[in-house]
Design an enzyme around this catalytic site. Sequence first.
Site, PDB file in Angstrom:
ATOM      1  N   ASP A 153      56.777  -7.535  84.396  1.00  0.00           N
ATOM      2  CA  ASP A 153      57.459  -7.751  83.118  1.00  0.00           C
ATOM      3  C   ASP A 153      58.574  -8.787  83.241  1.00  0.00           C
ATOM      4  O   ASP A 153      59.529  -8.574  83.998  1.00  0.00           O
ATOM      5  CB  ASP A 153      58.033  -6.419  82.615  1.00  0.00           C
ATOM      6  CG  ASP A 153      58.628  -6.538  81.215  1.00  0.00           C
ATOM      7  OD1 ASP A 153      58.253  -7.471  80.473  1.00  0.00           O
ATOM      8  OD2 ASP A 153      59.468  -5.698  80.858  1.00  0.00           O
ATOM      9  N   ASP A 182      57.643 -14.501  77.064  1.00  0.00           N
ATOM     10  CA  ASP A 182      57.439 -13.082  77.333  1.00  0.00           C
ATOM     11  C   ASP A 182      56.056 -12.813  77.899  1.00  0.00           C
ATOM     12  O   ASP A 182      55.061 -13.304  77.379  1.00  0.00           O
ATOM     13  CB  ASP A 182      57.638 -12.300  76.027  1.00  0.00           C
ATOM     14  CG  ASP A 182      57.669 -10.806  76.243  1.00  0.00           C
ATOM     15  OD1 ASP A 182      57.812 -10.360  77.401  1.00  0.00           O
ATOM     16  OD2 ASP A 182      57.546 -10.061  75.256  1.00  0.00           O
TER      17      ASP A 182
END
Length: 408
Positions: A108, A288
């Site tokens: 992440d 992202d």
Amino acid sequence: MGRFLANFCRLLCFCFLFFSFVSGARELADDRQHAMEMRPLMPTSKSTPLITNQGPGSQLAQNQSKDRSLVSLPFGGPKLSLQPIGADNYVVTVGFGTPKRDLTLMFDTGSATTWIQCKPCINCYELEEPIFDPSQSSTFSNSSEQYTQKYHDKSYASGYFAHDALTMDTYEVKDFEFLCAHNTGGFFGEVAGLLGIGLSDNSLISQTFLNFLQLFCYCLPPTENSSGFLVFGITAATTCLPQFGTPLISDPDGYNRYFVNLVGITIGNKTLQISSNDASSLRNTIIDSGTRISRLPPSVYSELRSSFNKLMSKYPVAPNSSLLDTCYNLQGYDQSSIIPSMILHFDNSVELNLDHNSVVLSETDYKVCLAFAEDTETIIGSYQQRNVNVLYDIVDKTVGFSAGSCGN
Ligand SMILES: *[C@@H]1O[C@H](CO)[C@@H](O)[C@H](O)[C@H]1NC(C)=O
Ligand SMILES: *[C@@H]1O[C@H](CO)[C@@H](O)[C@H](O)[C@H]1NC(C)=O
Ligand SMILES: *[C@@H]1O[C@H](CO)[C@@H](O)[C@H](O)[C@H]1NC(C)=O
Ligand SMILES: *[C@@H]1O[C@H](CO)[C@@H](O)[C@H](O)[C@H]1NC(C)=O
Ligand SMILES: *[C@@H]1O[C@H](CO)[C@@H](O)[C@H](O)[C@H]1NC(C)=O
């Protein structure tokens, strides 16, 4: 190219300074709460004592690591394989503890806390692999500092900060600080935890600063059957061949995410007109890995959609698909010659080129949908980052894109 050379020289200088002043750095490191001590791992094997002797558990290695001697400092950096899991996520395998337990963690870029589920697990989801048991690790240490990491989608992981060895590839990060989670909830599938490579004082990137120079790169695998990579340090620069990057902007919301300034969009041969209003929302574009489809402000998305529709006007439309509202039926047509390519333009003349595979999402062999959606936040999602080498240089505060080296 000049910028590339400048960056490369900076790295060399950095290394030179680092090695020259390593004793100074060592004192500094000893002061820092999260300073890391690193050494390369040699392969160990019980049946070959010669190698075992040079292994991490040997007297020599222990003496070296106590001394933090120069020779024990690895040059390069770890390269981890990045595997797709489901449509939206990517996982890496790293080792925790001594002896190391290999655990599969979600990757992440949008958060900075690395956590794993730890025994005793009060409220955890089931895993196929056994939950990490701190009592089985000789290098584990616990703290009483409690923390809950919350995510946008209401998932969470809650527990205590702890320290233990983190093994990435053949590199061992000693005394790595992470969250030992005793309570978790939400959407983590089958992973043992999460590797957060966002920015914060005690993120992985900060903790490995002295060795990996806050330099990392990833390539997200383009298909479910391919694998990508996540690589740190000098190895990141040599693997991802830095072009000049676009400036990283600090997260206006104070989270740990990576922001850049998107200044323009070209589709086919048309560059969209971006109003000053929209320009200000594009100025806060998030890169992202945890969002699949890229998001644009409504008016920019609407202009993109109408340009796309114009270019596709000869072909039959197909029904909308949830988030995606601009779909075509291309049965019998050669998609690669029909679907336009796009360029995302960032500050400092940095471009992210998207070929037809990244402009549309194929729902079936013939139904394709424009792979963008409107939102209040502007996000470069993982779908548009597939098979692109994305190189982050936190010291230089830049992120650069180059043709991916993780295609099939
Ligand atoms: C390691 O250090 C110990 C004492 O601290 C010493 O007795 C031993 O000889 C050293 N081993 C090696 C391989 O240098
Ligand atoms: C860490 O310490 C806390 C209390 O300080 C305790 O509740 C928790 O179980 C400990 N975790 C481990 C893995 O030992
Ligand atoms: C991936 O591999 C599986 C199993 O080998 C296969 O069924 C599937 O069609 C492959 N997918 C792609 C996109 O190649
Ligand atoms: C842009 O594309 C349009 C439509 O395909 C074409 O008519 C026009 O000549 C192109 N312009 C340039 C500068 O390539
Ligand atoms: C798809 O959604 C868009 C926007 O909501 C709408 O304008 C369009 O009519 C829809 N198309 C179909 C085929 O349902």
